[in-house]
Design a protein around this motif. Structure first.
Motif, PDB file in Angstrom:
ATOM      1  N   ALA A 112     -27.942  -4.783 -25.106  1.00  0.00           N
ATOM      2  CA  ALA A 112     -28.217  -5.820 -24.105  1.00  0.00           C
ATOM      3  C   ALA A 112     -27.457  -7.104 -24.430  1.00  0.00           C
ATOM      4  N   ASP A 113     -27.410  -7.449 -25.700  1.00  0.00           N
ATOM      5  CA  ASP A 113     -26.700  -8.662 -26.109  1.00  0.00           C
ATOM      6  C   ASP A 113     -25.201  -8.523 -25.845  1.00  0.00           C
ATOM      7  N   ALA A 114     -24.643  -7.369 -26.149  1.00  0.00           N
ATOM      8  CA  ALA A 114     -23.211  -7.147 -25.949  1.00  0.00           C
ATOM      9  C   ALA A 114     -22.835  -7.114 -24.472  1.00  0.00           C
ATOM     10  N   HIS A 115     -23.795  -6.806 -23.619  1.00  0.00           N
ATOM     11  CA  HIS A 115     -23.543  -6.715 -22.181  1.00  0.00           C
ATOM     12  C   HIS A 115     -24.230  -7.837 -21.417  1.00  0.00           C
ATOM     13  N   ARG A 116     -24.453  -8.967 -22.073  1.00  0.00           N
ATOM     14  CA  ARG A 116     -25.162 -10.060 -21.389  1.00  0.00           C
ATOM     15  C   ARG A 116     -24.386 -10.582 -20.188  1.00  0.00           C
ATOM     16  N   SER A 117     -23.081 -10.351 -20.153  1.00  0.00           N
ATOM     17  CA  SER A 117     -22.300 -10.802 -18.993  1.00  0.00           C
ATOM     18  C   SER A 117     -22.781 -10.125 -17.712  1.00  0.00           C
ATOM     19  N   GLY A 118     -23.396  -8.956 -17.855  1.00  0.00           N
ATOM     20  CA  GLY A 118     -23.919  -8.267 -16.686  1.00  0.00           C
ATOM     21  C   GLY A 118     -25.127  -8.962 -16.082  1.00  0.00           C
ATOM     22  N   PHE A 119     -25.716  -9.899 -16.812  1.00  0.00           N
ATOM     23  CA  PHE A 119     -26.868 -10.652 -16.317  1.00  0.00           C
ATOM     24  C   PHE A 119     -26.479 -12.024 -15.763  1.00  0.00           C
ATOM     25  N   VAL A 120     -25.220 -12.372 -15.851  1.00  0.00           N
ATOM     26  CA  VAL A 120     -24.770 -13.670 -15.343  1.00  0.00           C
ATOM     27  C   VAL A 120     -24.961 -13.719 -13.833  1.00  0.00           C
ATOM     28  N   LEU A 135     -32.643 -10.446 -14.626  1.00  0.00           N
ATOM     29  CA  LEU A 135     -32.635 -11.559 -15.570  1.00  0.00           C
ATOM     30  C   LEU A 135     -34.060 -11.892 -16.001  1.00  0.00           C
ATOM     31  N   GLY A 136     -34.991 -11.868 -15.042  1.00  0.00           N
ATOM     32  CA  GLY A 136     -36.391 -12.108 -15.383  1.00  0.00           C
ATOM     33  C   GLY A 136     -36.952 -11.027 -16.285  1.00  0.00           C
ATOM     34  N   GLU A 137     -36.528  -9.783 -16.051  1.00  0.00           N
ATOM     35  CA  GLU A 137     -36.990  -8.688 -16.906  1.00  0.00           C
ATOM     36  C   GLU A 137     -36.427  -8.831 -18.318  1.00  0.00           C
ATOM     37  N   LEU A 138     -35.188  -9.303 -18.416  1.00  0.00           N
ATOM     38  CA  LEU A 138     -34.604  -9.551 -19.735  1.00  0.00           C
ATOM     39  C   LEU A 138     -35.412 -10.605 -20.485  1.00  0.00           C
ATOM     40  N   ALA A 139     -35.787 -11.674 -19.783  1.00  0.00           N
ATOM     41  CA  ALA A 139     -36.584 -12.727 -20.411  1.00  0.00           C
ATOM     42  C   ALA A 139     -37.938 -12.193 -20.853  1.00  0.00           C
ATOM     43  N   GLN A 140     -38.574 -11.360 -20.011  1.00  0.00           N
ATOM     44  CA  GLN A 140     -39.873 -10.802 -20.371  1.00  0.00           C
ATOM     45  C   GLN A 140     -39.757  -9.872 -21.576  1.00  0.00           C
ATOM     46  N   LEU A 141     -38.755  -9.013 -21.549  1.00  0.00           N
ATOM     47  CA  LEU A 141     -38.546  -8.079 -22.650  1.00  0.00           C
ATOM     48  C   LEU A 141     -38.356  -8.830 -23.966  1.00  0.00           C
ATOM     49  N   CYS A 142     -37.516  -9.840 -23.941  1.00  0.00           N
ATOM     50  CA  CYS A 142     -37.213 -10.566 -25.176  1.00  0.00           C
ATOM     51  C   CYS A 142     -38.394 -11.413 -25.642  1.00  0.00           C
ATOM     52  N   THR A 143     -39.207 -11.905 -24.696  1.00  0.00           N
ATOM     53  CA  THR A 143     -40.427 -12.608 -25.081  1.00  0.00           C
ATOM     54  C   THR A 143     -41.361 -11.681 -25.847  1.00  0.00           C
ATOM     55  N   THR A 144     -41.490 -10.444 -25.351  1.00  0.00           N
ATOM     56  CA  THR A 144     -42.330  -9.460 -26.028  1.00  0.00           C
ATOM     57  C   THR A 144     -41.771  -9.114 -27.406  1.00  0.00           C
ATOM     58  N   ILE A 145     -40.449  -8.977 -27.499  1.00  0.00           N
ATOM     59  CA  ILE A 145     -39.821  -8.663 -28.784  1.00  0.00           C
ATOM     60  C   ILE A 145     -40.034  -9.800 -29.782  1.00  0.00           C
ATOM     61  N   ARG A 146     -39.911 -11.036 -29.326  1.00  0.00           N
ATOM     62  CA  ARG A 146     -40.130 -12.182 -30.217  1.00  0.00           C
ATOM     63  C   ARG A 146     -41.555 -12.173 -30.769  1.00  0.00           C
ATOM     64  N   ARG A 147     -42.491 -11.764 -29.934  1.00  0.00           N
ATOM     65  CA  ARG A 147     -43.892 -11.776 -30.348  1.00  0.00           C
ATOM     66  C   ARG A 147     -44.205 -10.648 -31.337  1.00  0.00           C
ATOM     67  N   SER A 148     -43.401  -9.581 -31.307  1.00  0.00           N
ATOM     68  CA  SER A 148     -43.712  -8.406 -32.114  1.00  0.00           C
ATOM     69  C   SER A 148     -42.744  -8.189 -33.276  1.00  0.00           C
ATOM     70  N   THR A 149     -41.866  -9.163 -33.532  1.00  0.00           N
ATOM     71  CA  THR A 149     -40.951  -9.061 -34.665  1.00  0.00           C
ATOM     72  C   THR A 149     -41.125 -10.268 -35.581  1.00  0.00           C
ATOM     73  N   ALA A 150     -40.723 -10.099 -36.819  1.00  0.00           N
ATOM     74  CA  ALA A 150     -40.918 -11.156 -37.811  1.00  0.00           C
ATOM     75  C   ALA A 150     -39.808 -12.196 -37.713  1.00  0.00           C
ATOM     76  N   PRO A 151     -40.165 -13.493 -37.820  1.00  0.00           N
ATOM     77  CA  PRO A 151     -39.139 -14.545 -37.849  1.00  0.00           C
ATOM     78  C   PRO A 151     -38.146 -14.285 -38.970  1.00  0.00           C
ATOM     79  N   GLY A 152     -36.881 -14.554 -38.681  1.00  0.00           N
ATOM     80  CA  GLY A 152     -35.842 -14.350 -39.678  1.00  0.00           C
ATOM     81  C   GLY A 152     -35.147 -13.014 -39.570  1.00  0.00           C
ATOM     82  N   THR A 153     -35.724 -12.072 -38.817  1.00  0.00           N
ATOM     83  CA  THR A 153     -35.073 -10.780 -38.638  1.00  0.00           C
ATOM     84  C   THR A 153     -34.008 -10.888 -37.553  1.00  0.00           C
ATOM     85  N   PRO A 154     -32.971 -10.040 -37.607  1.00  0.00           N
ATOM     86  CA  PRO A 154     -31.915 -10.103 -36.583  1.00  0.00           C
ATOM     87  C   PRO A 154     -32.460  -9.913 -35.168  1.00  0.00           C
ATOM     88  N   GLU A 155     -33.445  -9.003 -35.021  1.00  0.00           N
ATOM     89  CA  GLU A 155     -33.997  -8.732 -33.697  1.00  0.00           C
ATOM     90  C   GLU A 155     -34.698  -9.962 -33.132  1.00  0.00           C
TER      91      GLU A 155
END
Length: 249
Positions: free
Chosen positions: A31-39, A58-78
């Motif tokens: 998703a990060d490598a293809h972020r131009s597809g969300f422009v 774009l809204g789904e990307l924001a929702q997905l990443c919000t969920t990932i932020r909540r379920s991953t540890a700070p400092g990790t690449p994800e």
């Protein structure tokens, strides 16, 4: 699935769980490598532009990443990549100003509200949008918009996220859904499958509040998610299979 089974050393479930971090890294990296597809295109607010191919992804990307932020540890690449993608998505909507213009042009539409709520759930706010949304959500037309029950749950969850009073009782609306009615499991098919997965997403706010799921529905899902997922795999319905796995998680 109990936690003891999920973490059993050498077991099938434990092996499956060990794969998940790698799946997350590869999927998020893609998703990060293809972020131009969300422009968003410059004329995104014009009537001929398809919302389903521009703003909603774009809204789904924001929702997905919000969920990932909540379920991953700070400092990790994800965790970091997810945060970068949310920032990118917020920049695309001009810090909410584009969504405000959309709401002004379509005051009867729920989707600008729902897209904004994906950002609001992460703490990104636009005062003008929320002021107008507060006015619109108090209208008779907003309270009586006719839509499917699972879609109405999405709007109720968005109202909660933005901080507005829900226009309807979530429990009452849940009772009108395919899932809330504990429908006969052999009546499961594509549309009902998508309806039930989104019912779970909205009731639990994407698993932020799993305790909102009534006990009888929890038991029902635990019994029937495995055969439904098997059926979707056999018929190569990969997207719905993924949503059922998200519900299971």
């Amino acid at each position: 699935m109990t936690s003891s089974v999920a973490t059993a050393p050498g077991g099938t479930a434990g092996a499956a769980l060990s794969v998940l971090p790698g799946v997350l890294r590869r999927a998020l990296g893609w998703a990060d490598a293809h972020r131009s597809g969300f422009v968003l295109p410059p004329d995104v607010l014009e009537p001929h532009i398809q919302v389903n191919a521009t703003l909603k992804p774009l809204g789904e990307l924001a929702q997905l990443c919000t969920t990932i932020r909540r379920s991953t540890a700070p400092g990790t690449p994800e965790h970091g990549t997810a945060g970068d993608l949310i920032t990118f998505a917020w920049e695309q909507v001009h810090a909410g100003e584009l969504l405000l213009e959309l709401l002004r042009g379509e005051p009867f539409a729920a989707y600008p509200y729902e897209i904004y709520a994906a950002f609001a759930g992460y703490g990104l706010r636009n005062e003008g949008f929320e002021r107008l949304a507060g006015t619109l959500s108090a209208t008779r037309g907003w309270a009586h918009t006719e839509q499917q029950a699972n879609r109405e749950l999405g709007l109720i969850n968005s109202e909660r996220r933005v901080g507005a009073a829900p226009h309807a009782d979530a429990d009452a609306v849940l009772g009108r859904t395919w899932l809330g009615g504990l429908s006969e499991p052999w009546m499961f098919e594509g549309p009902s499958g998508y309806a039930l997965t989104h019912t779970v997403f909205h009731i639990t706010d994407w698993c932020r509040f799993p305790e909102r799921m009534p006990a009888d529905i929890d038991v029902y899902l635990r019994a029937w998610l495995p055969p439904w997922a098997d059926g979707c795999l056999e018929s190569l319905q990969w997207d719905l299979t993924g949503e059922l796995l998200a519900v299971a998680a």
